[in-house]
Design an enzyme around this catalytic site. Structure first.
Site, mmCIF file in Angstrom:
data_model
loop_
_atom_site.group_PDB
_atom_site.id
_atom_site.type_symbol
_atom_site.label_atom_id
_atom_site.label_comp_id
_atom_site.label_asym_id
_atom_site.label_seq_id
_atom_site.Cartn_x
_atom_site.Cartn_y
_atom_site.Cartn_z
ATOM 1 N N CYS A 47 5.484 45.381 20.137
ATOM 2 C CA CYS A 47 6.169 45.795 21.274
ATOM 3 C C CYS A 47 7.651 45.554 21.682
ATOM 4 O O CYS A 47 8.157 46.345 22.222
ATOM 5 C CB CYS A 47 5.047 45.221 22.551
ATOM 6 S SG CYS A 47 5.250 43.635 23.235
ATOM 7 N N CYS A 154 -8.576 45.806 17.632
ATOM 8 C CA CYS A 154 -9.643 46.089 16.711
ATOM 9 C C CYS A 154 -10.766 45.479 16.817
ATOM 10 O O CYS A 154 -11.874 46.226 16.936
ATOM 11 C CB CYS A 154 -9.131 45.665 15.085
ATOM 12 S SG CYS A 154 -7.742 46.426 14.544
ATOM 13 N N MET A 267 17.425 31.760 31.032
ATOM 14 C CA MET A 267 16.407 30.502 30.991
ATOM 15 C C MET A 267 15.201 31.003 30.225
ATOM 16 O O MET A 267 15.216 30.954 29.100
ATOM 17 C CB MET A 267 15.916 30.425 32.613
ATOM 18 C CG MET A 267 16.991 29.861 33.331
ATOM 19 S SD MET A 267 17.838 28.304 32.935
ATOM 20 C CE MET A 267 16.494 27.097 33.200
ATOM 21 N N ALA A 346 0.837 37.459 33.979
ATOM 22 C CA ALA A 346 1.428 37.693 32.347
ATOM 23 C C ALA A 346 0.329 37.026 31.523
ATOM 24 O O ALA A 346 -0.817 36.758 31.893
ATOM 25 C CB ALA A 346 2.570 37.258 32.213
ATOM 26 N N ALA A 803 -5.447 51.923 12.859
ATOM 27 C CA ALA A 803 -4.954 53.307 13.094
ATOM 28 C C ALA A 803 -5.598 54.199 13.882
ATOM 29 O O ALA A 803 -5.014 55.001 14.631
ATOM 30 C CB ALA A 803 -5.238 53.914 11.494
ATOM 31 N N MET A 1087 -16.725 57.996 7.613
ATOM 32 C CA MET A 1087 -17.397 58.271 6.301
ATOM 33 C C MET A 1087 -16.798 57.452 4.769
ATOM 34 O O MET A 1087 -17.310 57.996 3.985
ATOM 35 C CB MET A 1087 -17.285 59.855 6.181
ATOM 36 C CG MET A 1087 -15.761 60.517 5.905
ATOM 37 S SD MET A 1087 -16.322 62.293 5.509
ATOM 38 C CE MET A 1087 -14.588 62.645 5.279
ATOM 39 N N GLN A 1200 -16.883 46.569 14.029
ATOM 40 C CA GLN A 1200 -16.545 48.162 14.303
ATOM 41 C C GLN A 1200 -17.169 48.513 15.396
ATOM 42 O O GLN A 1200 -16.508 49.166 16.477
ATOM 43 C CB GLN A 1200 -17.141 48.964 13.208
ATOM 44 C CG GLN A 1200 -16.120 48.683 11.819
ATOM 45 C CD GLN A 1200 -14.944 49.173 12.108
ATOM 46 O OE1 GLN A 1200 -14.465 50.299 12.342
ATOM 47 N NE2 GLN A 1200 -14.047 48.076 12.018
ATOM 48 N N GLU A 1266 -17.034 54.775 14.288
ATOM 49 C CA GLU A 1266 -16.535 55.542 15.436
ATOM 50 C C GLU A 1266 -17.657 55.266 16.708
ATOM 51 O O GLU A 1266 -17.180 55.497 17.543
ATOM 52 C CB GLU A 1266 -16.444 57.008 15.175
ATOM 53 C CG GLU A 1266 -15.483 57.302 14.228
ATOM 54 C CD GLU A 1266 -15.366 58.724 13.774
ATOM 55 O OE1 GLU A 1266 -16.092 59.012 13.160
ATOM 56 O OE2 GLU A 1266 -14.545 59.539 14.391
#
Ligand SMILES: Cc1cc2nc3c(=O)[nH]c(=O)nc-3n(C[C@H](O)[C@H](O)[C@H](O)COP(=O)(O)OP(=O)(O)OC[C@H]3O[C@@H](n4cnc5c(N)ncnc54)[C@H](O)[C@@H]3O)c2cc1C
Ligand code: FES
Ligand code: FES
Length: 1335
Positions: A47, A154, A267, A346, A803, A1087, A1200, A1266
């Protein structure tokens, strides 16, 4: 780094090695330096703004005053290298390595299955490692806290936290709410009813190497000498454009401040760094007084504590903690309030970097500390050459009135925070999109001082953050309330007054205007209650307590360390021990992930002559390009070329996808041109100088509604229908109609899109290394763009850092962009998208609008449904048509509706083109289904779960598209879920809770799932593999699937091991490439294991068949002997394997087909608690029952499921993409797009793999990549249940419109009450809102 002016030497250590930089550039950050100069690529970029933790390193400094070494975590992307003079940096490479010795932190993260794609793993390792350096025996809460600044897209965090918990002295197993009993004790869990067959251990902790903290590397003695050197002198580091000056005495700092009044004091660099990076602020000179003793101290005096400005927020936290333990509670109310906010401000890295002085001076409008400091009467001690002075940290200072501000030559020495007294009350209140590591939407610091012994207000202070460009004070309100009693009438007047005083205009930046107005008074109400409770504690006779029912309004949700259990079928004891199938085998790259040695695309070393590419994107949604002015950009240093549509030798518009915008732009974020330069910094600087002029074209279509008005579509309508819908509507008891909006989602894979395009010298060959789910597609697009045959294009894919569908088609576009640049310049191109560009250009999940009409009987039986879906496809076709087809085919979910019509269409808009995303439309569409089922339940006065059960598929039957299936596993999952989650008992308990609590409500939901894998086109399901056996017996397996973190390679290795009957250690998988397996299908749709597994199996079986004669001749021989013999007998040791694909088809004319190879079933129960006053929610528990058939690898499958569930939960709750009415995406990084963190996951999380049969798939397994995504929807529905309870209690029985995501804003504004009634409302026709919904 080469520039001419005189510079001092920068000296620091990295992993025990001394680094001397003779020309340090102040503009270079540590992340860049590690990766590009030192070639330590373990530390990752994800990021660049301190918000994700992927770049976490440990910084260690020696304090000559205390003679102590201070280790702290830091995000390398915000650490200027010049700030490191005299510091030691430890990166993941310094912690451990496969080449030397892996560290227990790395080993345990890997073995606990805490890595999937592995991109976040080095950051996770560094956060845990640094914690252990400071606390070798941490508590579970410290582990959770240490990981709060690290994002993982993930895993769902559970295994990461679990790996950290193995270092805790308390049992590493779960301690159920302090009972001391572990839920892994099987008799503790009533639902582990077949103990002999159910396993709960995904790893064996006996294998872990012991952790010995005494073995850690020592701090370099040279740095101690440097720190203690009495002759330290001012240093100056001279960069290409900037200077960095490091004074060593206070006088020197003040001198410099007087000479360079505009130079910032660097700082923590957590405010200055992001302003340079994201807001293009430029400073020619930086002053860095880091380590100056005068700024580092804590001083406790009679009436308060003074904290040195150099103290980090983490050190402030420790100092306050110490004080609250030492001092009586009445004196430390301000400190308690600060401590509460310091826990969630944070993540640990930023809290360790940010300083008190930096925080106070930078005055972020969302500051969590300044409002409390102001309410607590803090003062700031300033110093300049003129001397010292104090200024109050008050409204004038916070609102930046020049007369109350620092003078340019002044610095902050310290901040003084006075003690409170018995009759003072101070609170900090906040609400953010997510509990931790998210800046507040609105926060407040409030204090009241009473006349002694009374509830008469003597002084009142109210400061709000998040309501304007600065923290603001409601001083007029406070003034008017002085002398009033602290009672309900005062509250009511206070709310009215504060709403008058703090006005958020309807078009205010940041949006959520009505919500923010509501929060202003909701937070005030919380403060009011809290003070009343405190008064009551002092004198219960005089000050009546608040009603019992209001008590729960007082506390924020606690942050608990999550716990849970994973259950799966044990491997049959008769299975040969060498056969790994069915075992929870660790991801084959897990150790490399954890050591940072797993090579991602941008980790590949520089290639001679390579150039970096930066993009110039459209700032208009729909416009003619009038001119592109590049001369200024081309003249900048390092710039080699600018590439536009004119440079595309082949098709620039291929299958509807435009590579470089030509003549016109069709969305904000479309690539107009790219700049190639010798460094990325040069390319980016030049990209900013490219001037494009536009002329708007009408219409500009942003939302689905606008697309419908303009008849703007990307595809034809898809429809399925069964029964006679119109007729059925005539015979039902009731009919309801409604609309549901589901907003989109950003993939937020941790590794942004990265491509290395290398032009070869011969035959126009082009080689691309990239992270993709579809190398064939990249090859196709590159060949089209370059006008060369596909056999000249090679795409290599080793792994991707996540992905989730976002790397199916987009790498094709980006591959073409970079290949054109490589072709034009004749040089290798490194194209790494910055996070903001990635989010802008590559788009994500399709926003969806669902319209339904449902006919049902009073007993809850649904007879007829007519449902229409529209998705916002964006500006090009991409995969929108397929998404719509999936929605239409799958959206019936688990329910049988005899008369059912479902239509869908993709809208064409001027947004970046939306694309594949885990679940492919199903997670959006099924919200609509669950919404109408819930609405039916409400109309019939039934529980939604009852209506679900009544309408669920019960026996072997046909889907609406006439595919036969047996829903037995669905029924089983549903039943087990209801029983084992103790749904009904907990539902009742929640109702009891709700009766007793007015401002907090609990809700539960159980959701069934019928999901399908694959695609309704047989040839898309085909796959191939290539297996080589080498003469030493080692085996190389390649196939067409891509390793995205899901563990595909691991499963393929398990398959090959079983089929070849050799240990997995003999098998290697290197990478996926268009050279080894051509024309491979995409790795998506759950699949990949199914089809590639069959291909690998086939190749192995062919090889084994060839070897049989040799084996028969020498049955007792070893594998190596057989291979040697086979070679001697000229038997080929290489085979391709092939799987033709599942026979699937869909005839859209007839509206029927065997669309999918099989179904995956499941059920999930979630329980939440919501705070009706703020809209925050807490996920208390989730139980998932997933029909996994036979799991080839339970660790990967559970990984998963959990990961998808958390990603789904994000979709439905915290993740909100914001667009301007002009189609500009605002959400371009972790600061303004909130994926779940470790804090959001269920406090209790149980996952069970349910056994069933699936003979069609390899080893009777099922694809589970999924399915878990949609299950996150149970959180949305549980929230809906809780909100419904709140509304009922407030007399609102009308069903409200469910939409997604259910953000805090949605929750709060739906829990209508006296506060939402009180706020000013705006007529929507009178203003243009800051952001709009695009669904
Ligand atoms: C990812 C991320 C998340 C964040 N989340 C939150 C959050 O949830 N809540 C919240 O409140 N804040 C949050 N912040 C903001 C953070 O608290 C501030 O950025 C931080 O406190 C600034 O301190 P610093 O030491 O890094 O300042 P720097 O960036 O080093 O300096 C900031 C400014 O202060 C000046 N300055 C610094 N020290 C002195 C001094 N002694 N005398 C005079 N001037 C001085 C500098 O000249 C400069 O102008 C977040 C920041 C980041 C990057
Ligand atoms: S890359 Fe540094 S925090 Fe995200
Ligand atoms: S494993 Fe954490 S982001 Fe992929």
């Amino acid at each position: 780094m080469s520039h001419s002016k005189e510079s001092d030497e920068l000296v620091f250590f990295v992993n025990g090695r001394k680094v001397i930089e003779r020309n340090p550039d102040p503009e270079v950050n540590l992340l860049f330096y590690l990766r590009k100069n030192l070639h330590l690529s373990g530390t990752k970029y994800a990021c660049g703004g301190g918000g994700c933790g992927a770049c976490t390193v440990m910084v260690s400094r020696y304090n000559p005053k205390t003679k102590k070494i201070h280790h702290y975590p830091a995000t390398a992307c915000l650490v200027p290298i010049c700030s490191l003079h005299g510091a030691a940096v430890t990166t993941v490479e310094g912690v451990g390595s496969i080449k030397t010795r892996i560290h227990p932190v790395q080993e345990r993260l890997a073995k606990c299955h805490g890595t999937q794609c592995g991109f976040c793993s080095p950051g996770m390792v560094m956060s845990i490692y640094t914690l252990l350096r400071n606390h070798p025996e941490p508590t579970p809460d410290q582990i959770t806290e240490a990981l709060g600044g690290n994002l993982c897209r993930c895993t769902g965090y559970r295994p990461i936290i679990e790996s950290g918990k193995t270092f805790c002295v308390e049992s590493t197993l779960c301690q159920r709410k302090g009972s001391g009993k572990c839920c892994m004790d099987q008799d503790e869990r009533s639902f582990v009813n077949k103990p002999e067959k159910i396993c709960t251990k995904l790893y064996n902790e006996d294998e872990f190497r012991p952790f010995d903290p005494s073995q850690e590397p020592i701090f370099p003695p040279e740095l101690i000498r440097m720190a203690e050197d009495p002759n330290k002198r001012r240093l100056t580091f001279q960069g290409e454009r900037t200077s960095w000056i490091m004074p060593v005495t206070l006088e020197d700092v003040l001198e410099l401040k007087a000479s360079f009044p505009k130079a910032p004091l660097i700082m923590g660099n957590t405010a200055v760094g992001p302003s340079i990076k994201f807001k293009d602020v430029f400073y020619p000179v930086f002053i860095s007084p880091l380590g100056l003793p005068e700024l580092y101290f804590v001083d406790t005096i009679d009436d308060g504590v003074t904290i040195g400005a150099g103290y980090s927020l983490a050190q402030l936290n420790d100092a306050l903690l110490f004080t609250v333990l030492e001092q009586p509670k009445e004196k430390t109310k301000t400190y308690h309030a600060l401590l509460k906010h310091l826990r969630t401000l944070a993540g640990a890295q930023i809290r360790n970097m940010s300083t008190v002085g930096g925080h106070v001076v930078s005055r972020p409008s969302f500051s969590d500390l300044n409002p409390i400091l102001a309410a607590g009467n803090a003062t700031i001690n300033l110093r300049s050459k003129e001397g010292e002075r104090q200024i109050p940290l008050n409204s004038h200072f916070l609102e930046r009135s020049p007369e109350a501000d620092l003078k340019s030559e002044e610095i902050v020495l310290s901040v003084y925070i006075p003690y409170s007294t018995q009759w003072d009350f101070v609170s900090g209140l906040r609400l953010a999109q997510r509990q931790e590591n998210a800046s507040a939407i609105v926060n407040a610091g409030m204090s009241v001082k009473f006349e002694d012994g009374t509830n008469t207000i003597k002084d009142l202070k109210m400061f709000y953050g998040g309501v304007g460009p600065t923290v603001v004070s409601a001083s007029q309100t406070c003034k008017q309330l002085i002398g009033r009693h602290w009672d309900d009438q005062m509250l009511s007047d206070a709310c009215r007054l504060v709403l008058d005083e703090i006005y958020i205009p309807p078009e205010a930046k940041g949006g959520m205007v009505e919500y923010r107005r509501t929060l202003i008074i909701s937070l005030l109400f919380k403060f009011y209650l809290k003070v009343r409770q405190e008064l009551n504690k002092i004198d219960p006779q005089k000050f009546p307590d608040i009603p019992e029912k209001f008590m729960s309004a007082l506390e924020d949700f606690p942050i608990e360390t999550p716990q849970g259990l994973q259950m799966f079928e044990c491997v049959d004891p008769r299975q040969p021990p060498q056969d790994p199938v069915g075992h929870p085998i660790m991801h084959q790259s897990a150790i490399k992930h954890a050591t940072g040695e797993a090579v991602f695309c941008d980790d590949m070393p520089p290639i001679a002559n390579e150039l970096f590419l930066a993009v110039v994107t459209s700032t208009r949604a729909h416009a003619k390009i009038m001119s592109i002015e590049t001369s200024e950009a081309l003249a900048l240093p390092g710039v080699v070329d600018i590439i536009t549509a004119d440079d595309v030798p082949g098709d620039n518009n291929y299958h509807g996808e435009v590579f470089y915008a030509q003549n016109k732009v069709i969305c904000v974020g479309q690539i107009v041109c790219t700049v190639a330069a010798d460094t990325y910094a040069h390319a980016k600087a030049a990209a900013k100088k490219v001037k494009i002029t536009y002329e708007d074209i009408e219409p500009k279509i942003i939302t689905i509604e606008q697309a419908l008005q303009h008849n703007s579509f990307l595809s034809v309508e898809r429809k399925i229908e069964q029964g006679n819908v119109e007729q059925a509507f005539r015979h039902v008891d009731q009919i309801i109609e409604g609309e549901v909006h589901v907003e989109g989602q950003e993939h937020f894979y941790m590794e942004t899109q990265t491509i290395l395009a290398i032009p070869k010298q011969e035959d126009k060959e082009m080689v691309l290394h990239l992270g993709t789910q579809f190398p064939t597609h990249v090859q196709e697009f590159v060949a089209a763009a370059l006008n060369i045959p596909r056999n000249r294009v090679t795409c290599c894919m080793k792994r991707a850092g996540g992905a989730f569908g976002g790397k199916v088609t987009k790498p094709g576009l980006l591959g073409a962009i970079s290949a054109v640049a490589a072709n034009k310049t004749g040089r290798p191109i490194r194209f790494i998208l910055e996070r903001g560009d990635d989010m802008l250009i590559t788009a994500g999940r399709h926003p969806l609008l669902g319209k339904y009409k449902i006919g049902f009987m009073n007993n809850g039986v649904i007879k007829a449904a007519d449902v229409e879906y529209y998705v916002n496809g964006g500006c090009t076709p991409d995969e929108s048509e397929m998404v719509v087809e999936f929605i239409v085919l799958k959206s019936e979910n688990a329910y049988y509706i005899p008369h059912f019509r479902c239509r869908g269409r993709a809208c064409k808009t001027n947004l970046p083109s939306n694309t594949a995303f885990r679940g492919f439309g199903f997670p959006q569409a099924t919200v609509v289904v669950e919404a109408y089922v819930t609405a039916v339940a409400s109309q019939c006065n039934l529980l939604p779960e009852e209506v679900k059960e009544i309408n669920m598929y019960k026996r072997t039957t046909k889907t609406a598209h006439k595919q036969t299936f047996n829903p037995e596993p669905l029924r089983r999952c549903w039943k087990e879920c209801l029983e084992k989650s103790a749904f009904y008992a907990r539902k009742q308990a929640a109702e009891e809770f709700n009766k007793e609590n007015y401002w907090k409500k609990r809700g539960l939901a159980v959701v069934p799932m019928k999901f399908t894998i694959g695609v309704p086109v047989t040839y898309y399901n085909q796959a191939a593999a290539l297996v080589h056996i080498y003469l030493d017996g080692s085996v190389l397996v390649t196939h067409g699937g891509c390793e995205l973190g899901q563990g595909l390679y691991t499963k393929m290795s398990q398959v090959a091991s079983r089929e070849l009957n050799i240990p997995q250690s003999y098998i290697h998988l290197s990478e996926t490439s268009t050279i080894t397996v051509p024309n491979a299908s995409f790795t998506a749709g759950s699949m990949a294991t199914d089809i590639n597994g069959k291909a690998v199996q086939n190749a192995c079986q062919i090889l084994m068949a060839r070897l049989q004669p040799v084996i028969r001749k020498n049955p007792k021989g070893k594998w190596e002997d057989w291979i040697a013999k086979a070679f001697e007998e000229s038997i080929s040791l290489s085979a391709t394997g092939y799987f033709k694909g599942y026979k699937t088809n869909m005839d859209w004319e007839k509206k029927e087909g065997e669309a999918f190879p099989y179904f995956v079933y499941g059920a999930v129960c979630s329980e939440v608690e919501v705070d009706c006053l703020t809209g925050a929610h807490k996920l208390r528990r989730t139980d998932i029952f997933m029909d996994a058939a036979f799991s080839i690898n339970p660790a990967l499958d559970i990984g998963q499921i959990e990961g998808a569930f958390i990603q789904g939960m994000g979709l439905y709750t915290t993740e909100e993409l914001k667009y301007s009415p002009e189609g500009v995406l605002y959400s371009r990084g972790p600061d303004d797009y909130k994926i779940p963190t470790a804090t959001e996951i269920p406090e209790e999380f149980y996952v069970t793999l349910v056994r069933s049969r699936n003979p069609i798939a390899i080893y009777s397994s099922k694809g589970l990549g999924e399915a878990g995504m949609f299950m996150g929807c149970s959180v949305l529905l549980a929230i809906n249940d809780a909100v419904t309870a709140a509304r009922k209690e407030r007399g609102l029985t009308k069903t409200f419109t469910l939409s997604s995501p259910v953000t805090p804003e949605f929750i709060r504004m739906t829990c209508v009450d006296q506060f939402t009634d009180m706020i000013p409302r705006d007529d929507p026709s009178t203003f243009t809102p800051w952001s709009i919904h695009v669904s």
